[in-house]
Design an enzyme around this catalytic site. Structure first.
Site, short mmCIF file in Angstrom:
data_model
loop_
_atom_site.label_atom_id
_atom_site.label_comp_id
_atom_site.label_asym_id
_atom_site.label_seq_id
_atom_site.Cartn_x
_atom_site.Cartn_y
_atom_site.Cartn_z
N ASP A 110 2.54 46.42 59.06
CA ASP A 110 1.30 46.30 58.79
C ASP A 110 2.09 44.70 57.95
OD1 ASP A 110 -0.42 47.83 59.03
OD2 ASP A 110 0.80 49.05 57.39
N TYR A 318 -7.77 45.95 58.28
CA TYR A 318 -6.73 46.14 57.21
C TYR A 318 -7.55 46.02 56.00
CZ TYR A 318 -1.98 47.28 55.19
OH TYR A 318 -0.88 47.76 54.47
#
Ligand SMILES: [Zn+2]
Ligand SMILES: [Zn+2]
Length: 729
Positions: A110, A318
């Site tokens: 991420d 996200y």
């Protein structure tokens, strides 16, 4: 020649491999204990994607000892650092065995501080490399993954890595040293070893909540009176209020009541106002978690994991972001028309596509990710819980593009024998964005029939109400996140977690957050004895410095040097007053903790049943104070949630009834005996009987050990039933 790609989680590794593989080349392989990794060709070059499971490395003190301040710390594999991370070994092993085969490395964790630290540590400690390519993506759709592979930067994102590392060291320095200071003070005072922990953000967070609790406790309600009329308006009866909403004097209220005892009211004035309501801002982490809590009741940590799963499935962007802005390059038109392919958003999509697409935006920004938005992918296989959160994210996204809502309010002013009363109507002229937001736009409509000045309305009833002023409202789990964001305490990634720690330690309870006696006392002692521990200013200061490291304006080493100096100062102050602080902690905190831990009388020996914790494993169980004298009574406890005594005893089994308050779920009551008849409906009896039979065979002393196993089993079973219940809701 192999490119090694490092993903943050197994699901991410799978999506990345499936998105990038040249047609027909993807092979799913199994390494250590069935851990999957993916081998494929991309542009005819061999690639392997391996997965971490979050952090594979943790900070640990070099050497042993419990002295403070301590700053000598190193990264070691997480499975060696703590038992709870033992499961990560097999992932570590697979990464380790694959990593040596690479000639090129890409970090595809991420894109934020945590992800960057996870990737960097693996690269440094397992692969022995200092730099690698970095993929940056905000959604896990095939399209974006392919794009981010193509545009991967040649260098790592050292800004995020350094600020992430800074935060990890800061948290370690603070957590370990402050916890040791408190624990040592206790030991000096009462010669008992008992861990009392706090942290860099935890202390100020608790202190802030305790201050608010004090305001609530100190609040003195003041009585006031209201006069209310029931008037007939068309077919409806509406309530009109006297012009002063609070009358502080009973005599005034009586006079008005007396004077208003007439048959009808004259419409003295009608004031009509048109007003517009702007569309909402796009979601960032805080506002999304707050709304998930508000609409569905899931706690911030639950909300985060639901959002995370939607992100992993490629359905939303996200979910860890501060940003309230949507950048143009995400292609609004395409997303909205794709959403329109789902029946539920067909109309909404059409409305928006007919006009210009310009989102409402907020002020907050985030250098790594935009505000949270749906990708437009069709959610084929998602559960009921995920579906709810998905719908909220989609509707919010759509609403952001909507036109302002136009509404009209009408205030009808009544003359009742010289006294002024009024009531209001509200109606929507143009629904605008509220239509797109659907059920989440909670607008109250009071549609009034046509009326004009000089009309008379029949009074059906007149009443005098006595009320009192209310204390400031408690924080909910949603509103507290907003408050913390305002105060810049913690980060988008950590706030929910730290809040959960405060619940787990028994410092706070309830859906409307209430600070327990234990929490209040701890905050008080800390404020008096070492105010720097609870200083919001100091925490915020370091938060700002981490941001400077991120922007390359400060060096990690300098921030850490400053932190060391601060902690040395806190430690010196603390050591000087150690005994005194220890006494205060013993008196206030340990006493409250003991009180909280006492559950009631032992059914066998009349000793006291208390919550015990194995500080090595962290497991809880109930033991009897008669244990040294031979009473072997013991019970398992659920693994999570705060246990509170109710001072009641179960009619069936005669053990104390406890209340279990767990995040997200409703508090429930149960007696301690896992075999009690009252539990027939929610415990898997056979399983428990087996455990019980086994523990009966073993010697009395081993029973305590077994009890802990039982606790685990019971908690697991309960958790499973809880989950099922939740899904059925
Ligand atoms: Zn006993
Ligand atoms: Zn019972």
């Amino acid at each position: 020649m192999t490119t090694i790609m490092i993903a943050e989680k197994p699901t991410a590794a799978k999506s990345i491999a499936e998105s990038l593989a040249d047609k027909g080349t993807l092979k799913v392989k199994e390494g250590e204990q069935g851990v999957k990794y993916y081998e494929f060709n991309k542009d005819r070059k061999k690639h392997i994607v391996v997965a971490a499971v979050g952090h594979l490395f943790s900070l640990k003190q070099v050497g042993k000892g419990w002295s403070y301040p301590a700053f000598d710390v190193e990264w070691i594999p997480s499975f060696q650092a703590s038992r709870t991370a033992a499961f990560s070994k097999k992932y570590y092993d697979v990464v380790a065995s694959m990593a040596k085969n690479g000639d090129e490395y890409i970090i595809c964790c991420d894109y934020d501080e945590e992800g960057s630290v996870i990737g960097f540590n693996i690269l440094k400690f397992i692969c022995g490399k200092k730099n690698a390519k970095r993929m940056k993506f905000s959604t896990m759709t095939k399209e974006e993954l392919v794009e981010s592979y193509k545009n991967a930067s040649k260098e790592l994102d050292f800004g995020q890595i350094e600020s992430g590392l800074t935060r990890h060291y800061l948290d370690w320095y603070y957590g370990i040293n402050l916890t040791r200071a408190l624990t040592n003070a206790l030991k000096t005072s009462n010669k008992r070893f008992r861990i009392l922990s706090t942290g860099r953000v935890q202390g100020p967070m608790l202190h802030m909540l305790a201050k608010h609790e004090k305001k609530i406790k100190a609040f003195k309600p003041k009585p006031f009176w209201q006069i209310e009329l029931d008037v007939a308006v068309g077919k409806d009866i509406l309530k009109a209020q006297y012009e002063k909403s609070k009358l502080w004097n009973k005599k005034d209220a009586d006079d008005i009541l007396k004077k208003s005892q007439v048959k009808d009211a004259l419409i003295a004035d009608i004031q009509t106002k048109l007003f517009t309501q702007k569309p909402p801002k796009p979601y960032n982490t805080t506002s999304l978690l707050a709304d998930i809590y508000r609409y569905f009741g899931y706690s911030p940590t639950q909300g985060m994991s639901i959002a995370e799963s939607l992100y992993q499935a490629g359905l939303i962007s996200y979910p860890r972001t501060s940003s309230e802005k949507l950048p143009k390059d995400i292609n609004y038109k395409k997303i909205i028309s794709n959403l329109g392919k789902q029946k539920s958003y067909e109309k909404e999509s059409k409305i928006l596509l007919a006009g210009e697409l310009k989102p409402e935006e907020g002020a907050r920004t985030d250098s790594a990710h935009p505000a949270i938005y749906p990708t437009g992918e069709d959610p084929k296989k998602i559960g009921a819980v995920q579906k709810k959160v998905y719908d909220l994210v989609v509707r919010r996204f759509l609403a952001v593009f909507g036109k302002p809502a136009k509404r009209e309010s009408q205030k009808i002013v009544l003359d009742v024998n010289g006294n002024k009363f009024s009531f209001s109507g509200k109606k929507t002229i143009d629904a605008g964005w509220t239509f797109l937001y659907g059920k989440y736009a909670q607008r109250d409509e009071v549609i009034l029939p046509a009326m004009k000045k000089g009309d008379r309305l029949t009074i059906k009833k007149i009443s005098q109400l006595q009320k009192e002023t209310q204390p400031p409202p408690r924080f909910s789990q949603g509103s507290v996140l907003k408050e913390l964001e305002e105060r810049n305490l913690g980060t988008k990634a950590t706030r929910a977690q730290i809040l959960q720690i405060l619940y787990n330690r028994g410092y706070i309870v309830g859906r409307s957050i209430e600070v327990t006696e234990l929490g209040m006392n701890l905050a008080d002692v800390l404020e008096k004895s070492a105010s720097m521990i609870v200083s919001e200013k100091l925490t915020r200061h370091f938060e700002e410095e981490c941001d400077k490291v991120l922007q390359g304006k400060m060096k990690k080493e300098d921030v850490l040097e400053e932190a060391k100096k601060t902690l040395i100062a806190i430690s010196d102050e603390f050591k000087k007053k150690e005994k005194k602080i220890g006494n205060e902690l013993t008196k206030a905190v340990i006493a409250a903790q003991d009180k909280q831990n006492k559950l009631g009388a032992c059914p066998n020996c009349k000793g006291t049943l208390k919550v015990h914790k194995n500080w090595r494993t962290g497991k809880r169980f109930v033991g009897c104070s008669g244990y040294p004298k031979g009473c072997r009574t013991g019970f398992p406890l659920p693994r999570e949630g705060l246990i509170l005594s109710t001072e009641k005893i179960c009619e069936e089994c005669k053990t104390p009834i406890i209340q279990v308050r767990r995040e997200g779920g409703k508090p429930f009551r149960m007696c301690l005996d896992p075999e009690c008849k009252t539990k027939g409906d929610w415990l898997d009896k056979n399983k428990l009987k087996k455990i019980q039979a086994e523990s009966k065979k073993s010697s009395a002393d081993a029973l305590q050990e077994k009890n802990k196993e039982k606790a685990k089993e019971a908690a697991k079973i309960k958790e499973k039933t809880d989950k099922e219940k939740k899904l059925l809701k």
